[in-house]
Design a protein around this motif. Structure first.
Motif, PDB file in Angstrom:
ATOM      1  N   ASP A   1      -4.728   5.661   4.190  1.00 27.98           N
ATOM      2  CA  ASP A   1      -5.340   4.898   3.106  1.00 27.98           C
ATOM      3  C   ASP A   1      -4.799   5.359   1.741  1.00 27.98           C
ATOM      4  O   ASP A   1      -4.974   6.516   1.341  1.00 27.98           O
ATOM      5  N   SER A   2      -4.182   4.403   1.068  1.00 29.20           N
ATOM      6  CA  SER A   2      -3.513   4.733  -0.195  1.00 29.20           C
ATOM      7  C   SER A   2      -4.485   5.311  -1.232  1.00 29.20           C
ATOM      8  O   SER A   2      -4.124   6.218  -1.987  1.00 29.20           O
TER       9      SER A   2
ATOM     10  N   GLN B   1      -5.504  -7.528  -1.477  1.00 28.23           N
ATOM     11  CA  GLN B   1      -4.526  -7.143  -0.437  1.00 28.23           C
ATOM     12  C   GLN B   1      -5.020  -7.320   1.004  1.00 28.23           C
ATOM     13  O   GLN B   1      -4.288  -7.877   1.834  1.00 28.23           O
TER      14      GLN B   1
ATOM     15  N   ASN C   1      -2.957  -9.616   3.936  1.00 27.90           N
ATOM     16  CA  ASN C   1      -2.218  -8.636   4.737  1.00 27.90           C
ATOM     17  C   ASN C   1      -1.443  -9.353   5.856  1.00 27.90           C
ATOM     18  O   ASN C   1      -1.862 -10.414   6.333  1.00 27.90           O
TER      19      ASN C   1
ATOM     20  N   VAL D   1       0.114   1.556   7.583  1.00 31.80           N
ATOM     21  CA  VAL D   1       0.768   2.456   6.638  1.00 31.80           C
ATOM     22  C   VAL D   1       0.108   2.215   5.275  1.00 31.80           C
ATOM     23  O   VAL D   1      -0.431   1.126   5.065  1.00 31.80           O
TER      24      VAL D   1
ATOM     25  N   CYS E   1       0.843  -1.207   0.000  1.00 27.74           N
ATOM     26  CA  CYS E   1       0.000   0.000   0.000  1.00 27.74           C
ATOM     27  C   CYS E   1       0.876   1.255   0.000  1.00 27.74           C
ATOM     28  O   CYS E   1       0.545   2.258  -0.648  1.00 27.74           O
TER      29      CYS E   1
ATOM     30  N   ARG F   1       2.262   1.808  -3.511  1.00 24.06           N
ATOM     31  CA  ARG F   1       1.340   2.519  -4.420  1.00 24.06           C
ATOM     32  C   ARG F   1       1.541   4.033  -4.321  1.00 24.06           C
ATOM     33  O   ARG F   1       1.623   4.732  -5.334  1.00 24.06           O
TER      34      ARG F   1
HETATM   35  N1  LIG Z   1      -6.689   0.237   2.737  1.00 21.45           N
HETATM   36  C1  LIG Z   1      -5.410   0.568   3.291  1.00 21.45           C
HETATM   37  C2  LIG Z   1      -4.733  -0.683   3.788  1.00 21.45           C
HETATM   38  C3  LIG Z   1      -3.462  -0.384   4.531  1.00 21.45           C
HETATM   39  C4  LIG Z   1      -2.735  -1.659   4.915  1.00 21.45           C
HETATM   40  O1  LIG Z   1      -3.304  -2.755   4.934  1.00 21.45           O
HETATM   41  N2  LIG Z   1      -1.447  -1.495   5.229  1.00 21.45           N
HETATM   42  C5  LIG Z   1      -0.633  -2.630   5.593  1.00 21.45           C
HETATM   43  C6  LIG Z   1       0.658  -2.656   4.781  1.00 21.45           C
HETATM   44  S1  LIG Z   1       0.304  -2.825   3.052  1.00 21.45           S
HETATM   45  C7  LIG Z   1      -0.265  -2.513   7.059  1.00 21.45           C
HETATM   46  O2  LIG Z   1       0.027  -1.447   7.545  1.00 21.45           O
HETATM   47  N3  LIG Z   1      -0.291  -3.663   7.777  1.00 21.45           N
HETATM   48  C8  LIG Z   1       0.071  -3.685   9.145  1.00 21.45           C
HETATM   49  C9  LIG Z   1      -0.656  -4.762   9.907  1.00 21.45           C
HETATM   50  O3  LIG Z   1      -1.364  -5.566   9.293  1.00 21.45           O
HETATM   51  O4  LIG Z   1      -0.475  -4.780  11.124  1.00 21.45           O
HETATM   52  C10 LIG Z   1      -4.572   1.306   2.227  1.00 21.45           C
HETATM   53  O5  LIG Z   1      -4.814   1.096   1.038  1.00 21.45           O
HETATM   54  O6  LIG Z   1      -3.703   2.108   2.577  1.00 21.45           O
END
Ligand SMILES: N[C@@H](CCC(=O)N[C@@H](CS)C(=O)NCC(=O)O)C(=O)O
Length: 221
Positions: free
Chosen positions: A75-76, A115, A119, A63, A22, A25
């Motif tokens: 949010d990306s 995704q 995750n 993030v 994310c 992106r």
């Molecule tokens: N919808 C959010 C999703 C954000 C997301 O899932 N981020 C992940 C990394 S890609 C994260 O921070 N994961 C940490 C965790 O699962 O604890 C976006 O698009 O930014």
């Protein structure tokens, strides 16, 4: 174009983790727009996303987070749309409304159907509750389902890039997902011919290459 150090107060700041698709992106979008930004690494493996100061920025503990002066966005999707509205050069959506919708659809398949289901947090949960050997097959099954839909969607729209001969939103969402599928989750490129061709093409674009996980300063090689 990430820069290190303190930077000035008005500079964009991106909270990112090198392997986060994310964050990847948003790094692509920033690079396509030619925007420089300060890079704040948040180590997800060390749980830095659960620290109170980070939760102040994003109570979800994910993030990426973008800070632009008083504007704080998580949010990306929201971040990329904000950047596109604020910096209209190199538009990230085509003017044609059908093509726009195809871009939203491809981005949504990646960001809400693939995704979130592979995750880090969910995979760790599956590893604990079901078993460590179930993590990879689960991730592969959600990726294959999403990629099968994407191949069908793009067949009538693809050109050099996902929806024609210009880079748009769909490409920004696809590139990181293809990277993690082919490089981390052992999906074979020959299963998905359109997507694997796009994957090769993205590697030729500097804005995409500079955003690659291994090119971030918090990357662990
Ligand atoms: N919808 C959010 C999703 C954000 C997301 O899932 N981020 C992940 C990394 S890609 C994260 O921070 N994961 C940490 C965790 O699962 O604890 C976006 O698009 O930014």
């Amino acid at each position: 174009m990430a820069s290190e150090g303190e930077g000035d107060k008005n500079k964009l700041k991106l909270y990112s983790y090198w392997r986060s698709s994310c964050s990847f992106r948003v790094r692509i979008a920033l690079n396509l727009k030619g925007l420089t930004y300060d890079y704040e690494a948040v180590n997800l493996l060390k749980g830095e996303n659960s620290r109170p100061e980070f939760l102040e920025l994003n109570p979800l503990g994910f993030v990426p987070v973008l800070v632009d002066g008083h504007v704080v966005l998580a949010d990306s999707f929201a971040i990329i749309m904000y950047l596109d509205d604020k910096y209209p050069r190199q538009p990230l959506l085509p003017p044609d409304i059908h093509k726009r919708a195809i871009n939203f659809l491809a981005a949504t398949i990646v960001s809400s159907m693939i995704q979130p289901l592979q995750n880090l947090g969910l995979l760790n949960y599956i590893g604990e509750k079901v078993g460590p050997d179930e993590k990879l097959p689960w991730a592969q099954s959600v990726i294959r389902r999403g990629f099968t839909a994407l191949e069908k969607l793009l067949i009538d729209h693809t050109g050099r890039y996902a929806t024609g001969d210009e880079v748009f939103l769909a490409d920004i969402f696809l590139a990181p997902q293809l990277y993690s599928a082919f490089k981390r989750f052992n999906i074979h490129t020959n299963e998905f011919p359109i997507l694997s061709r796009l994957f090769e093409t993205y590697n030729e674009i500097p804005a995409f290459r500079e955003a690659l996980p291994e090119n971030q300063r918090d990357a662990v090689h």
